[in-house]
Design a protein around this motif. Structure first.
Motif, PDB file in Angstrom:
ATOM      1  N   SER A 250     -23.417  37.094 -19.661  1.00  0.00           N
ATOM      2  CA  SER A 250     -22.885  37.296 -18.316  1.00  0.00           C
ATOM      3  C   SER A 250     -21.626  36.462 -18.076  1.00  0.00           C
ATOM      4  O   SER A 250     -21.038  36.520 -16.999  1.00  0.00           O
ATOM      5  N   GLY A 251     -21.221  35.671 -19.084  1.00  0.00           N
ATOM      6  CA  GLY A 251     -20.019  34.856 -18.964  1.00  0.00           C
ATOM      7  C   GLY A 251     -20.259  33.454 -18.444  1.00  0.00           C
ATOM      8  O   GLY A 251     -19.308  32.696 -18.254  1.00  0.00           O
ATOM      9  N   LYS A 252     -21.514  33.084 -18.224  1.00  0.00           N
ATOM     10  CA  LYS A 252     -21.825  31.753 -17.707  1.00  0.00           C
ATOM     11  C   LYS A 252     -22.031  30.756 -18.851  1.00  0.00           C
ATOM     12  O   LYS A 252     -22.475  31.125 -19.933  1.00  0.00           O
ATOM     13  N   GLU A 253     -21.719  29.482 -18.569  1.00  0.00           N
ATOM     14  CA  GLU A 253     -21.896  28.419 -19.559  1.00  0.00           C
ATOM     15  C   GLU A 253     -23.289  27.808 -19.402  1.00  0.00           C
ATOM     16  O   GLU A 253     -23.455  26.633 -19.057  1.00  0.00           O
ATOM     17  N   THR A 254     -24.296  28.597 -19.683  1.00  0.00           N
ATOM     18  CA  THR A 254     -25.680  28.208 -19.434  1.00  0.00           C
ATOM     19  C   THR A 254     -26.080  26.971 -20.222  1.00  0.00           C
ATOM     20  O   THR A 254     -26.630  26.012 -19.667  1.00  0.00           O
ATOM     21  N   ILE A 255     -25.837  26.962 -21.519  1.00  0.00           N
ATOM     22  CA  ILE A 255     -26.281  25.833 -22.330  1.00  0.00           C
ATOM     23  C   ILE A 255     -25.457  24.588 -22.032  1.00  0.00           C
ATOM     24  O   ILE A 255     -25.989  23.470 -22.042  1.00  0.00           O
ATOM     25  N   ARG A 256     -24.171  24.739 -21.750  1.00  0.00           N
ATOM     26  CA  ARG A 256     -23.357  23.569 -21.429  1.00  0.00           C
ATOM     27  C   ARG A 256     -23.852  22.925 -20.136  1.00  0.00           C
ATOM     28  O   ARG A 256     -23.953  21.701 -20.037  1.00  0.00           O
ATOM     29  N   SER A 257     -24.183  23.744 -19.156  1.00  0.00           N
ATOM     30  CA  SER A 257     -24.704  23.228 -17.899  1.00  0.00           C
ATOM     31  C   SER A 257     -26.038  22.518 -18.115  1.00  0.00           C
ATOM     32  O   SER A 257     -26.286  21.443 -17.553  1.00  0.00           O
ATOM     33  N   PHE A 258     -26.884  23.118 -18.930  1.00  0.00           N
ATOM     34  CA  PHE A 258     -28.198  22.536 -19.204  1.00  0.00           C
ATOM     35  C   PHE A 258     -28.067  21.195 -19.920  1.00  0.00           C
ATOM     36  O   PHE A 258     -28.697  20.194 -19.539  1.00  0.00           O
TER      37      PHE A 258
ATOM     38  N   ASN B   2     -34.582  18.711 -18.218  1.00  0.00           N
ATOM     39  CA  ASN B   2     -33.307  18.460 -17.534  1.00  0.00           C
ATOM     40  C   ASN B   2     -33.445  18.026 -16.082  1.00  0.00           C
ATOM     41  O   ASN B   2     -32.437  17.860 -15.397  1.00  0.00           O
ATOM     42  N   ASP B   3     -34.652  17.863 -15.586  1.00  0.00           N
ATOM     43  CA  ASP B   3     -34.840  17.320 -14.243  1.00  0.00           C
ATOM     44  C   ASP B   3     -36.196  16.620 -14.190  1.00  0.00           C
ATOM     45  O   ASP B   3     -37.020  16.755 -15.104  1.00  0.00           O
ATOM     46  N   ALA B   4     -36.408  15.849 -13.126  1.00  0.00           N
ATOM     47  CA  ALA B   4     -37.622  15.034 -13.037  1.00  0.00           C
ATOM     48  C   ALA B   4     -38.887  15.896 -13.069  1.00  0.00           C
ATOM     49  O   ALA B   4     -39.880  15.541 -13.715  1.00  0.00           O
ATOM     50  N   GLU B   5     -38.840  17.035 -12.402  1.00  0.00           N
ATOM     51  CA  GLU B   5     -40.027  17.896 -12.350  1.00  0.00           C
ATOM     52  C   GLU B   5     -40.400  18.420 -13.734  1.00  0.00           C
ATOM     53  O   GLU B   5     -41.571  18.368 -14.140  1.00  0.00           O
ATOM     54  N   SER B   6     -39.422  18.938 -14.464  1.00  0.00           N
ATOM     55  CA  SER B   6     -39.727  19.493 -15.787  1.00  0.00           C
ATOM     56  C   SER B   6     -40.127  18.382 -16.760  1.00  0.00           C
ATOM     57  O   SER B   6     -40.972  18.589 -17.632  1.00  0.00           O
ATOM     58  N   CYS B   7     -39.537  17.181 -16.612  1.00  0.00           N
ATOM     59  CA  CYS B   7     -39.916  16.067 -17.484  1.00  0.00           C
ATOM     60  C   CYS B   7     -41.333  15.595 -17.182  1.00  0.00           C
ATOM     61  O   CYS B   7     -42.086  15.223 -18.091  1.00  0.00           O
TER      62      CYS B   7
ATOM     63  N   PRO C 102     -21.319  15.175 -22.105  1.00  0.00           N
ATOM     64  CA  PRO C 102     -22.191  16.273 -22.530  1.00  0.00           C
ATOM     65  C   PRO C 102     -21.623  17.111 -23.665  1.00  0.00           C
ATOM     66  O   PRO C 102     -22.376  17.678 -24.463  1.00  0.00           O
ATOM     67  N   GLN C 103     -20.294  17.198 -23.765  1.00  0.00           N
ATOM     68  CA  GLN C 103     -19.701  17.954 -24.867  1.00  0.00           C
ATOM     69  C   GLN C 103     -19.996  17.285 -26.207  1.00  0.00           C
ATOM     70  O   GLN C 103     -20.034  17.943 -27.246  1.00  0.00           O
ATOM     71  N   CYS C 104     -20.208  15.960 -26.170  1.00  0.00           N
ATOM     72  CA  CYS C 104     -20.499  15.205 -27.392  1.00  0.00           C
ATOM     73  C   CYS C 104     -21.957  15.334 -27.809  1.00  0.00           C
ATOM     74  O   CYS C 104     -22.369  14.772 -28.834  1.00  0.00           O
ATOM     75  N   PHE C 105     -22.755  16.050 -27.019  1.00  0.00           N
ATOM     76  CA  PHE C 105     -24.149  16.327 -27.351  1.00  0.00           C
ATOM     77  C   PHE C 105     -24.243  17.560 -28.245  1.00  0.00           C
ATOM     78  O   PHE C 105     -25.298  17.848 -28.805  1.00  0.00           O
ATOM     79  N   PHE C 106     -23.130  18.287 -28.363  1.00  0.00           N
ATOM     80  CA  PHE C 106     -23.108  19.482 -29.208  1.00  0.00           C
ATOM     81  C   PHE C 106     -22.783  19.095 -30.650  1.00  0.00           C
ATOM     82  O   PHE C 106     -21.885  18.286 -30.906  1.00  0.00           O
ATOM     83  N   PRO C 107     -23.482  19.681 -31.611  1.00  0.00           N
ATOM     84  CA  PRO C 107     -23.292  19.318 -33.022  1.00  0.00           C
ATOM     85  C   PRO C 107     -21.873  19.521 -33.553  1.00  0.00           C
ATOM     86  O   PRO C 107     -21.450  18.788 -34.449  1.00  0.00           O
TER      87      PRO C 107
ATOM     88  N   ASN D 242     -25.552  19.243 -19.905  1.00  0.00           N
ATOM     89  CA  ASN D 242     -24.958  18.308 -18.957  1.00  0.00           C
ATOM     90  C   ASN D 242     -26.043  17.619 -18.122  1.00  0.00           C
ATOM     91  O   ASN D 242     -26.017  16.392 -17.908  1.00  0.00           O
ATOM     92  N   GLU D 243     -27.016  18.393 -17.672  1.00  0.00           N
ATOM     93  CA  GLU D 243     -28.110  17.845 -16.877  1.00  0.00           C
ATOM     94  C   GLU D 243     -28.985  16.904 -17.702  1.00  0.00           C
ATOM     95  O   GLU D 243     -29.404  15.836 -17.219  1.00  0.00           O
TER      96      GLU D 243
END
Length: 429
Positions: free
Chosen positions: A250-258, A111-116, A283-288, A260-261
């Motif tokens: 914890s109530g966060k949208e972790t996978i949606r944020s990921f 999801n970012d240049a460093e990890s890629c 990004p919502q269209c990336f979900f099955p 999105n990136e």
């Protein structure tokens, strides 16, 4: 001992909180552990942990060499590091010589240049590190392990782009690093080369994939259908690719944020359905759950209700549990307390709710078991064996074969954990 060493490597690998690293590690570990168990138990005459695997005796999985794409460079269809993408092809025999099964490799996302860039130094981002692969599970050439597809032409498509074969960015300059986000071009180039290798004459074709490869199967299923003759019987199967758009504990949208990136970084929007990206954020269209609404090709969804990757990275990512209350549970479902099991049951319900409309499709197939596992098509044990998970006394291979060849409708929904004693549950601690 091999399994113990692998589990120790998994724990070191799991030390990183990056979903891109963990996704790749999870898939590699699952396949390696299951394969080692298959070989070790078979080598001992079938004595496993309370189970016997006589079908594994004297059946060495074939080692299939890597084939690199011939014209990939000219088309800009390159892995993250700029190397040539590739696949492994095992030719079919007899009645299977005009039938083709493609399997898209999984392994998380970046999801970012460093990890890629880090990914580009592994087989999940560079063909430089790819080696020959053993064909097991749905790719096995033995009828006792793969009753319906054993003699088909079988292709393992390697995953080296980091966005489920869907990225497409022209520029190679990413935050000062040279990276190629060309998954869509890789997909197109591989299909073109396989068509020239005989796929164009297929009477039956089956596109499959697991994890990130399962998501790629959702994305490319209809395109695969469109590339083949109209009289070819074409169907698709996504294994452990139905990732839920759910908040973590914890109530966060972790996978949606990921996601999105990933979508924005790698230019995935152009590979997603037009009517979807014009109606909502791409990004919502990336979900099955959005993709399956728009797939016209017959589709089979294979997923565990307690997918360990999703539990560990969508429901309970490490940052959502700073106190470590979920640590043992997220690594071994047997250690979950009653409150945690209740949350897992709600997660299962979210999966079934997302599939409620799909269940009514006459041409769709479903196999949702209650196992703590991830991909199940790429292991002899979980795909088809005396120790396989079963629903209605059918292995996954038998259920998929019944559906593909239209011997019966397959809408198998398992009862909630821990009701199914046939489940193969991964244990990381």
């Amino acid at each position: 001992m091999a399994i113990q060493r692998t589990r120790l490597w998994f724990r070191r690998c799991w030390g990183s909180d990056r979903a891109t690293v963990a996704g790749g590690c999870a898939l590699v570990i699952l396949v390696v552990v299951l394969t080692l168990r298959s070989w070790e138990d078979g080598g001992r005459g079938g004595e496993g942990p309370g189970l016997q695997y006589p079908f594994l005796r004297n059946l060495d999985p074939p080692l299939v060499d890597l084939t690199l794409l011939r014209n990939a460079k000219a088309r800009g269809a390159l892995c993250l590091d700029g190397s040539l993408p590739g696949y492994h092809l095992l030719r079919g025999q007899g009645s299977g010589s005009d039938k083709w099964l493609l399997h898209l490799e999984g392994g998380g996302w970046c999801n970012d240049a460093e990890s890629c860039a880090s990914r580009g130094q592994t087989p999940l981002g560079s063909s430089i590190y790819m080696e020959a692969m053993h064909f097991v599970g749905i790719l096995s050439p033995y009828p006792s392990q793969n009753p319906d597809f054993f003699n088909w032409n079988k292709v393992k498509v390697r995953y080296c782009d980091g966005a489920s074969l869907a990225g497409n960015v022209e520029s190679e300059d990413q935050s000062g690093l040279k990276l190629y986000f060309r998954g869509q071009r890789i997909w197109e180039a591989i299909i073109d080369q396989l068509l020239s290798e005989g796929l164009v004459k297929a009477k039956q074709a089956f596109l499959t994939g697991c994890s990130a490869g399962g998501l790629a199967t959702f994305i490319h299923c209809d395109n695969f259908r469109s590339r083949l003759p109209k009289d070819t019987m074409v169907k698709c199967l996504a294994d452990a690719g139905f990732f839920l758009d759910e908040k973590d504990i914890s109530g966060k949208e972790t996978i949606r944020s990921f996601f999105n990136e990933v979508v924005h970084l790698q230019g995935v929007t152009k590979s997603l359905p037009n009517d979807c990206v014009t109606a909502m954020k791409p990004p919502q269209c990336f979900f099955p759950h959005e993709l399956i609404k728009r797939i016209n090709t017959p589709l089979f969804i294979l997923n565990p209700a307690y997918d360990f990757w999703q539990i560990q990275h969508i429901l309970v990512p490490p940052e959502s549990d700073p106190g470590g209350h979920w640590r043992r549970c997220r690594l071994n479902i047997r250690y979950c307390n009653s409150n945690q099991i209740e949350i897992l049951q709600d997660f299962r319900k979210s999966l079934l709710d997302s599939l409620s409309k799909f269940q009514r499709h006459s041409k769709g197939g479903i196999f949702i078991n209650s196992c703590f596992v991830h991909c199940q098509t790429m292991s002899n044990i979980t795909w088809h064996s005396s120790a396989s998970p079963r629903i209605s006394n059918k292995t996954i291979a038998e259920a998929v074969g019944d559906w593909y060849f239209e011997r019966r409708q397959v809408k198998e929904i398992d009862c909630p954990y821990p009701c199914n004693p046939t489940c193969f549950n991964m244990e990381f601690i």
